[in-house]
Write a protein that holds these residues in place. Structure first.
Motif, mmCIF file in Angstrom:
data_model
loop_
_atom_site.group_PDB
_atom_site.id
_atom_site.type_symbol
_atom_site.label_atom_id
_atom_site.label_comp_id
_atom_site.label_asym_id
_atom_site.label_seq_id
_atom_site.Cartn_x
_atom_site.Cartn_y
_atom_site.Cartn_z
ATOM 1 N N MET A 282 0.600 -5.920 -14.875
ATOM 2 C CA MET A 282 0.747 -6.710 -13.682
ATOM 3 C C MET A 282 -0.413 -7.696 -13.623
ATOM 4 S SD MET A 282 1.300 -5.223 -9.849
ATOM 5 C CE MET A 282 2.131 -3.811 -10.496
ATOM 6 N N LEU A 283 -0.125 -8.931 -13.386
ATOM 7 C CA LEU A 283 -1.155 -9.941 -13.305
ATOM 8 C C LEU A 283 -1.867 -9.872 -11.971
ATOM 9 C CD1 LEU A 283 0.696 -13.001 -14.857
ATOM 10 C CD2 LEU A 283 -1.022 -11.551 -15.933
ATOM 11 N N GLY A 284 -3.159 -10.187 -11.989
ATOM 12 C CA GLY A 284 -3.927 -10.218 -10.758
ATOM 13 C C GLY A 284 -3.437 -11.333 -9.848
ATOM 14 N N ASN A 285 -3.525 -11.095 -8.564
ATOM 15 C CA ASN A 285 -3.053 -12.058 -7.577
ATOM 16 C C ASN A 285 -4.213 -12.428 -6.679
ATOM 17 O OD1 ASN A 285 -1.922 -13.407 -5.419
ATOM 18 N ND2 ASN A 285 -0.116 -12.110 -5.377
ATOM 19 N N ARG A 286 -4.680 -13.650 -6.752
ATOM 20 C CA ARG A 286 -5.818 -14.073 -5.958
ATOM 21 C C ARG A 286 -5.403 -14.859 -4.728
ATOM 22 N NH1 ARG A 286 -10.594 -14.478 -10.074
ATOM 23 N NH2 ARG A 286 -9.709 -13.164 -11.659
ATOM 24 N N SER A 287 -4.116 -15.018 -4.498
ATOM 25 C CA SER A 287 -3.649 -15.825 -3.369
ATOM 26 C C SER A 287 -3.579 -15.039 -2.070
ATOM 27 C CB SER A 287 -2.271 -16.402 -3.682
ATOM 28 O OG SER A 287 -1.309 -15.362 -3.711
ATOM 29 N N GLY A 288 -3.675 -13.713 -2.112
ATOM 30 C CA GLY A 288 -3.531 -12.907 -0.912
ATOM 31 C C GLY A 288 -2.089 -12.548 -0.617
ATOM 32 N N ILE A 289 -1.192 -12.912 -1.514
ATOM 33 C CA ILE A 289 0.213 -12.540 -1.388
ATOM 34 C C ILE A 289 0.474 -11.471 -2.445
ATOM 35 C CG2 ILE A 289 2.596 -13.329 -1.562
ATOM 36 C CD1 ILE A 289 1.525 -16.119 -0.771
ATOM 37 N N TYR A 290 0.959 -10.323 -2.000
ATOM 38 C CA TYR A 290 1.117 -9.189 -2.909
ATOM 39 C C TYR A 290 2.567 -8.734 -2.975
ATOM 40 C CZ TYR A 290 -3.908 -9.137 -2.351
ATOM 41 O OH TYR A 290 -5.231 -9.507 -2.326
ATOM 42 N N ALA A 291 2.935 -8.240 -4.133
ATOM 43 C CA ALA A 291 4.270 -7.688 -4.351
ATOM 44 C C ALA A 291 4.387 -6.351 -3.617
ATOM 45 C CB ALA A 291 4.513 -7.498 -5.847
ATOM 46 N N PRO A 292 5.604 -5.946 -3.280
ATOM 47 C CA PRO A 292 5.792 -4.672 -2.577
ATOM 48 C C PRO A 292 5.149 -3.481 -3.295
ATOM 49 C CG PRO A 292 7.819 -5.917 -2.510
ATOM 50 C CD PRO A 292 6.877 -6.667 -3.423
ATOM 51 N N GLU A 293 5.238 -3.435 -4.626
ATOM 52 C CA GLU A 293 4.649 -2.304 -5.345
ATOM 53 C C GLU A 293 3.126 -2.321 -5.262
ATOM 54 O OE1 GLU A 293 5.658 -5.520 -8.335
ATOM 55 O OE2 GLU A 293 6.806 -4.468 -6.806
ATOM 56 N N GLU A 294 2.535 -3.499 -5.162
ATOM 57 C CA GLU A 294 1.084 -3.582 -4.990
ATOM 58 C C GLU A 294 0.699 -3.081 -3.605
ATOM 59 O OE1 GLU A 294 -0.378 -7.345 -7.592
ATOM 60 O OE2 GLU A 294 0.985 -7.803 -5.920
ATOM 61 N N LEU A 295 1.451 -3.463 -2.595
ATOM 62 C CA LEU A 295 1.173 -2.994 -1.240
ATOM 63 C C LEU A 295 1.305 -1.478 -1.130
ATOM 64 C CD1 LEU A 295 2.948 -5.795 0.808
ATOM 65 C CD2 LEU A 295 0.487 -5.480 0.459
ATOM 66 N N LEU A 296 2.277 -0.915 -1.832
ATOM 67 C CA LEU A 296 2.416 0.547 -1.847
ATOM 68 C C LEU A 296 1.212 1.201 -2.502
ATOM 69 C CD1 LEU A 296 6.208 0.966 -2.687
ATOM 70 C CD2 LEU A 296 5.056 1.476 -0.520
ATOM 71 N N LEU A 297 0.724 0.604 -3.585
ATOM 72 C CA LEU A 297 -0.475 1.112 -4.252
ATOM 73 C C LEU A 297 -1.658 1.072 -3.296
ATOM 74 C CD1 LEU A 297 -2.165 1.972 -6.749
ATOM 75 C CD2 LEU A 297 -2.401 -0.486 -7.260
ATOM 76 N N PHE A 298 -1.856 -0.060 -2.627
ATOM 77 C CA PHE A 298 -2.974 -0.189 -1.691
ATOM 78 C C PHE A 298 -2.849 0.826 -0.563
ATOM 79 C CE2 PHE A 298 -2.846 -5.025 -2.678
ATOM 80 C CZ PHE A 298 -3.316 -4.801 -3.957
ATOM 81 N N ARG A 299 -1.631 1.033 -0.071
ATOM 82 C CA ARG A 299 -1.414 1.994 1.021
ATOM 83 C C ARG A 299 -1.739 3.416 0.572
ATOM 84 N NH1 ARG A 299 4.217 3.241 4.242
ATOM 85 N NH2 ARG A 299 3.387 4.962 5.449
ATOM 86 N N ARG A 300 -1.275 3.792 -0.620
ATOM 87 C CA ARG A 300 -1.570 5.140 -1.132
ATOM 88 C C ARG A 300 -3.070 5.348 -1.273
ATOM 89 N NH1 ARG A 300 2.841 4.179 -4.611
ATOM 90 N NH2 ARG A 300 1.403 3.701 -6.282
ATOM 91 N N ILE A 301 -3.765 4.346 -1.787
ATOM 92 C CA ILE A 301 -5.206 4.460 -1.957
ATOM 93 C C ILE A 301 -5.890 4.556 -0.594
ATOM 94 C CG2 ILE A 301 -7.261 3.205 -2.737
ATOM 95 C CD1 ILE A 301 -5.451 2.258 -5.122
ATOM 96 N N PHE A 302 -5.458 3.727 0.355
ATOM 97 C CA PHE A 302 -6.020 3.774 1.707
ATOM 98 C C PHE A 302 -5.819 5.156 2.331
ATOM 99 C CE2 PHE A 302 -5.281 3.526 6.276
ATOM 100 C CZ PHE A 302 -6.483 2.996 6.712
ATOM 101 N N GLU A 303 -4.590 5.654 2.312
ATOM 102 C CA GLU A 303 -4.292 6.946 2.932
ATOM 103 C C GLU A 303 -5.057 8.082 2.264
ATOM 104 O OE1 GLU A 303 -0.015 7.071 2.830
ATOM 105 O OE2 GLU A 303 0.143 5.918 4.694
ATOM 106 N N ASN A 304 -5.175 8.020 0.948
ATOM 107 C CA ASN A 304 -5.929 9.041 0.220
ATOM 108 C C ASN A 304 -7.408 8.981 0.579
ATOM 109 O OD1 ASN A 304 -7.584 9.745 -2.456
ATOM 110 N ND2 ASN A 304 -5.758 11.043 -2.313
ATOM 111 N N ALA A 305 -7.955 7.773 0.642
ATOM 112 C CA ALA A 305 -9.375 7.620 0.963
ATOM 113 C C ALA A 305 -9.672 8.120 2.371
ATOM 114 C CB ALA A 305 -9.798 6.155 0.823
ATOM 115 N N VAL A 306 -8.852 7.751 3.339
ATOM 116 C CA VAL A 306 -9.056 8.202 4.715
ATOM 117 C C VAL A 306 -8.869 9.721 4.800
ATOM 118 C CG1 VAL A 306 -8.174 8.104 7.091
ATOM 119 C CG2 VAL A 306 -8.457 5.990 5.765
ATOM 120 N N GLY A 307 -7.830 10.230 4.162
ATOM 121 C CA GLY A 307 -7.547 11.658 4.203
ATOM 122 C C GLY A 307 -8.609 12.519 3.545
#
Length: 72
Positions: free
Chosen positions: A1-26
């Motif tokens: 997956m190519l890096g995205n510097r525009s601040g627009i992310y694909a759904p699978e990237e957002l899911l990755l970020f969400r999983r990491i966020f939830e894991n970190a908080v938990g």
């Protein structure tokens, strides 16, 4: 997956970020699950992702950077 510097992310990237966020908080002790730390975790993930990083390990490390213990 190519890096995205525009601040627009694909759904699978957002899911990755969400999983990491939830894991970190938990994984935090209850005293550290403040709204300030949750905001900091989200900001850290997005700042790291903005550089093009998509490695889950690197994003997890960035998520937990510079968190603070709540005052008693």
């Amino acid at each position: 997956m190519l890096g995205n510097r525009s601040g627009i992310y694909a759904p699978e990237e957002l899911l990755l970020f969400r999983r990491i966020f939830e894991n970190a908080v938990g994984s935090l002790p209850a005293v550290m699950r403040t709204s300030e730390n949750q905001s900091r975790i989200a900001r850290n993930i997005l700042e790291c992702a903005a550089t093009g990083e998509r490695d889950p390990v690197e994003l997890r490390l960035a998520a937990r950077f510079d968190l603070r213990v709540a005052a008693a």
